[in-house]
Design an enzyme around this catalytic site. Sequence first.
Site, mmCIF file in Angstrom:
data_model
loop_
_atom_site.group_PDB
_atom_site.id
_atom_site.type_symbol
_atom_site.label_atom_id
_atom_site.label_comp_id
_atom_site.label_asym_id
_atom_site.label_seq_id
_atom_site.Cartn_x
_atom_site.Cartn_y
_atom_site.Cartn_z
ATOM 1 N N ASP A 137 0.804 -1.236 0.000
ATOM 2 C CA ASP A 137 0.000 0.000 0.000
ATOM 3 C C ASP A 137 0.838 1.287 0.000
ATOM 4 O OD1 ASP A 137 -1.377 -2.303 1.062
ATOM 5 O OD2 ASP A 137 -3.022 -0.980 1.640
ATOM 6 N N GLU A 170 -3.874 1.910 -3.157
ATOM 7 C CA GLU A 170 -5.179 2.374 -2.677
ATOM 8 C C GLU A 170 -5.107 3.584 -1.757
ATOM 9 O OE1 GLU A 170 -7.501 0.117 -0.048
ATOM 10 O OE2 GLU A 170 -5.964 0.050 1.491
ATOM 11 N N HIS A 174 -10.336 1.299 -0.500
ATOM 12 C CA HIS A 174 -10.385 2.751 -0.739
ATOM 13 C C HIS A 174 -10.458 3.102 -2.225
ATOM 14 C CE1 HIS A 174 -9.721 3.721 3.446
ATOM 15 N NE2 HIS A 174 -8.682 2.905 3.479
ATOM 16 N N HIS A 177 -6.148 -8.557 -0.282
ATOM 17 C CA HIS A 177 -6.278 -7.327 0.494
ATOM 18 C C HIS A 177 -7.263 -7.586 1.640
ATOM 19 C CE1 HIS A 177 -5.613 -2.966 0.600
ATOM 20 N NE2 HIS A 177 -6.868 -2.862 1.005
ATOM 21 N N HIS A 184 -3.158 -4.371 2.880
ATOM 22 C CA HIS A 184 -4.229 -3.714 3.641
ATOM 23 C C HIS A 184 -3.880 -3.381 5.083
ATOM 24 C CE1 HIS A 184 -8.163 -2.418 5.034
ATOM 25 N NE2 HIS A 184 -8.134 -3.339 5.973
ATOM 26 N N HIS A 215 -1.049 -2.690 6.410
ATOM 27 C CA HIS A 215 0.060 -1.724 6.443
ATOM 28 C C HIS A 215 1.185 -2.163 7.381
ATOM 29 C CE1 HIS A 215 -2.371 1.952 4.757
ATOM 30 N NE2 HIS A 215 -2.704 0.807 4.186
HETATM 31 FE FE LIG Z 1 -7.230 -1.347 2.460
HETATM 32 FE FE LIG Z 2 -4.239 0.411 2.650
#
Ligand SMILES: [Fe+2]
Ligand SMILES: [Fe+2]
Length: 291
Positions: A13, A44, A73, A156, A181, A183
């Site tokens: 991400d 995203e 997102h 994700h 997702h 992070h």
């Molecule tokens: Fe996400």
């Molecule tokens: Fe993210």
Amino acid sequence: MTSDIMRILFIGDIVGQPGMAMVKRAVPLLIAVEKIDLVIANAENASAGSGLTAGAYHQIRQAGVDLVTLGDHIYKKQEFISVLEKDDRVCKPANFPADAPGRELIHAVARDGTPVAAFCLLGRTFMRPVDCPFQAADRILAALAGQCGCVVVDMHAEATADKYLMAHHLKGRVSAVLGTHTHVPTADEQVLPPGTAFISDVGMTGPYDSILGRRIDRVLSSTITFVPSSFEVASGDPRLAGALVEIDPASGRATAIRRLMVNEADLANLERKQALRQTTQEPMTEPAAQV
Ligand SMILES: [Fe+2]
Ligand SMILES: [Fe+2]
């Protein structure tokens, strides 16, 4: 003419300007140093931490990213919907509704000549309800049958169990299942027999002096006091996080996976080495910084 081993760099991400700046500086260097054949990135959170603008998308592509995946997102920047409807290098989660804008499967030809397909899936634990990711993956692979042996899946999802379940559902059927997702990078990279690379989460590409990319003070005060505040993207300690996957192009099977984490110091070192390499015209053999 394909090579013996194809090397794919998958980037987690991309978060805001710090993440964008890392991608622009690091991706061209990593392609050269690590002899990368194809780059895939989840973008995203690239624009102000939520969603993706057309401008940021083109900058990511210009930096050397061949294919772009997204996540929950995806539609936060309305202007990007027209790009999703036209561009064939960026995809929506494949288990979104059929009428949701965007394509569910994307393709590119790697630098070694190998065709590669990619798609992303959303998990269903602690996330917005979506269609079954397992059925979506089966549908796409059935449609792909015999057309493309190298397939990379961006899983994700919030829950590590969702990611393990998908990896085992798809092992031997795709080249890699790589998590995004949360992070937060995990240390569970492995190649599932007979040849599917897997990691629960490759981590974010953005500011690590943060709460998942956002300013610590804002998130902390809002959490403690219940008074809402804007969760601005943080700026400190930007890093690029991802995974480097080696694949046999003939079979589509992964043979190795390595975590990758590049911070500012690593980047400066890479830039210095690359400058030296260009001066001497000697091939580089040292690997890039890694966890
Ligand atoms: Fe996400
Ligand atoms: Fe993210």
